[in-house]
Design a protein around this motif. Structure first.
Motif, mmCIF file in Angstrom:
data_model
loop_
_atom_site.group_PDB
_atom_site.id
_atom_site.type_symbol
_atom_site.label_atom_id
_atom_site.label_comp_id
_atom_site.label_asym_id
_atom_site.label_seq_id
_atom_site.Cartn_x
_atom_site.Cartn_y
_atom_site.Cartn_z
ATOM 1 N N THR A 131 47.013 12.607 41.698
ATOM 2 C CA THR A 131 47.975 13.290 42.546
ATOM 3 C C THR A 131 47.282 14.130 43.619
ATOM 4 O OG1 THR A 131 48.074 15.314 41.223
ATOM 5 C CG2 THR A 131 49.458 13.468 40.510
ATOM 6 N N ARG A 132 48.053 14.547 44.613
ATOM 7 C CA ARG A 132 47.484 15.396 45.660
ATOM 8 C C ARG A 132 47.048 16.743 45.090
ATOM 9 N NH1 ARG A 132 51.491 12.782 48.772
ATOM 10 N NH2 ARG A 132 53.016 14.446 48.535
ATOM 11 N N GLU A 133 47.784 17.270 44.131
ATOM 12 C CA GLU A 133 47.394 18.542 43.524
ATOM 13 C C GLU A 133 46.078 18.398 42.772
ATOM 14 O OE1 GLU A 133 47.387 22.426 43.041
ATOM 15 O OE2 GLU A 133 48.928 21.359 44.181
ATOM 16 N N GLU A 134 45.888 17.277 42.080
ATOM 17 C CA GLU A 134 44.618 17.032 41.399
ATOM 18 C C GLU A 134 43.484 16.875 42.406
ATOM 19 O OE1 GLU A 134 46.222 14.784 37.358
ATOM 20 O OE2 GLU A 134 45.872 13.620 39.177
ATOM 21 N N SER A 165 56.019 7.792 48.717
ATOM 22 C CA SER A 165 57.235 8.605 48.795
ATOM 23 C C SER A 165 57.529 9.295 47.474
ATOM 24 C CB SER A 165 58.434 7.728 49.189
ATOM 25 O OG SER A 165 58.727 6.794 48.159
ATOM 26 N N GLY A 166 56.667 9.095 46.472
ATOM 27 C CA GLY A 166 56.879 9.703 45.168
ATOM 28 C C GLY A 166 56.824 11.222 45.237
ATOM 29 N N LYS A 167 57.606 11.866 44.421
ATOM 30 C CA LYS A 167 57.611 13.321 44.423
ATOM 31 C C LYS A 167 56.303 13.861 43.858
ATOM 32 C CE LYS A 167 60.075 13.864 39.991
ATOM 33 N NZ LYS A 167 61.280 14.435 39.346
ATOM 34 N N SER A 168 56.034 15.129 44.132
ATOM 35 C CA SER A 168 54.773 15.745 43.735
ATOM 36 C C SER A 168 54.520 15.571 42.244
ATOM 37 C CB SER A 168 54.805 17.236 44.085
ATOM 38 O OG SER A 168 53.598 17.864 43.714
ATOM 39 N N SER A 185 54.315 5.789 42.343
ATOM 40 C CA SER A 185 55.463 5.373 43.136
ATOM 41 C C SER A 185 55.340 3.895 43.499
ATOM 42 C CB SER A 185 55.543 6.221 44.404
ATOM 43 O OG SER A 185 56.556 5.752 45.262
ATOM 44 N N GLU A 186 56.461 3.210 43.532
ATOM 45 C CA GLU A 186 56.458 1.772 43.830
ATOM 46 C C GLU A 186 55.959 1.473 45.242
ATOM 47 O OE1 GLU A 186 56.955 -0.747 41.874
ATOM 48 O OE2 GLU A 186 57.474 0.441 40.108
ATOM 49 N N ASP A 187 56.098 2.438 46.157
ATOM 50 C CA ASP A 187 55.687 2.166 47.538
ATOM 51 C C ASP A 187 54.310 2.738 47.866
ATOM 52 O OD1 ASP A 187 56.224 4.872 47.646
ATOM 53 O OD2 ASP A 187 57.464 4.762 49.457
#
Length: 345
Positions: free
Chosen positions: A295-298, A102-105, A111-113
């Protein structure tokens, strides 16, 4: 469907081939027919309990629940979609971003989850897997096996390079250079970011292949004078170290780093504990980075570089899914070059 499950902590006898019902994708998921799944240290260490057992075993506080289907480096074809997913996705060849969060971009990996496929979710040691549609990306190459090897290793390596902000003409020392993450670190640092790479391996017969991947110099960690050799071939200390080995080369890494140098680690295959003389850190102004995944962008940047041919798949050997035990045993042998992949016919 055929599935290989981890039934508990222990040796490879904890891997069991079973028959399971094909999962039905949830509303926002798709069902992927798995064609190839590359092996990572992650699922082996999880099985062995190297991360800990019980509540310490997974990415979440509750730990891994057994039986669990491992496998996170997945390439395959979407064969079914959930009710909220565009039906045009059916038939696409994809690779899977390996975790939910759920962490932001830009911060989703811390993110902890954060929950990992093959640990908190059933993964790719199976004929089919269900996964959120928005975490499925177009396959970067036309071959399933070649496309499967970049997910966890590639994302980890790309993020490591981003962490230390590799600059053209810098010298980067890469440990474990013949492994999955290490071989990609060599390629990304040299062929994407334009750095000079000193590749550290065990077997110098790999020198030619490492230079093909982009290494300028190749040295063996078995040398009695490794630090001196590194400084000699480079004409001075190195700018940064990208490390997956841990304790075995930690003191050498600090010794060869320049003042203001950077050390980034994403693994500890050569020892999870070490002794640290803090003076080496503060007197040399060294920055330490811990790094895992990205990250998704990476991930998008990684896949783009792969599709452009800047990064090549490095595959040591393939095994059929049914031989997952043999594949994991082979994976742990020294002297390999690149990834080991499970394939479905």
């Amino acid at each position: 469907m055929k599935t290989v499950q981890v039934t508990g902590y222990g040796d490879v006898d904890k891997l069991q081939l079973v028959d399971q019902t094909i999962p039905d994708p949830k509303e926002n998921e798709v069902l992927i027919k798995v064609k190839a799944c590359a092996i990572n240290n992650t699922e082996i260490w999880m099985r062995e309990g190297a991360y800990g057992t019980g509540s310490k075993s997974g990415w979440r506080p509750e730990g891994v629940h057994f039986p669990r289907t491992p496998g996170s480096d997945i390439a395959g074809t979407i064969v079914k979609s959930g009710s909220a997913v565009d039906k045009t996705m059916i038939g696409k060849d994809v690779v899977l971003f390996p975790f939910t969060s759920s962490g932001k971009s830009g911060f989703e990996h811390i993110s902890e989850d954060m929950s990992f496929i093959g640990s908190e979710y059933d993964g790719g040691y199976a004929e089919f897997v269900a996964w959120p549609a928005h975490l499925c990306f177009d396959m970067p190459l036309s071959d399933y096996t070649e496309s499967s090897v970049f997910t966890v290793s590639g994302l980890t390596a790309w993020h490591m390079n981003e962490q230390i902000q590799v600059q053209p003409e810098e010298t980067i020392m890469v440990t474990g250079s013949n492994g999955g993450v290490g071989s990609l670190n060599v390629q990304i640092a040299s062929k994407v970011f334009g750095a000079k790479v000193i590749a550290i391996v065990g077997d110098l017969t790999l020198e030619g292949k490492m230079k093909e991947l982009g290494a300028t110099h190749v040295l063996s960690y078995k040398s009695d004078n490794l630090a001196e050799e590194i400084i000699q071939v480079n004409g001075g200390p190195v700018d940064s170290v990208l490390d997956v080995v841990g304790g075995a080369l930690f003191s050498t890494s600090l010794e060869v780093l320049k003042k203001g140098g950077k050390f980034c680690t994403s693994g500890s295959a050569g020892g999870q504990k070490t002794e640290l003389d803090f003076r080496k850190i503060y007197l040399k102004h060294i920055t330490l980075y811990g790094s895992v995944l990205g990250t998704r962008e990476e991930f998008k940047c990684l896949l783009q570089a792969v599709s452009e041919g800047k990064i090549k798949p490095v595959i040591d050997r393939t095994f059929p899914l049914e031989e997952a035990r043999e594949a994991q045993l082979y994976f742990k042998k020294a002297g390999k070059l690149g990834k080991v992949v499970l394939i479905n016919s």
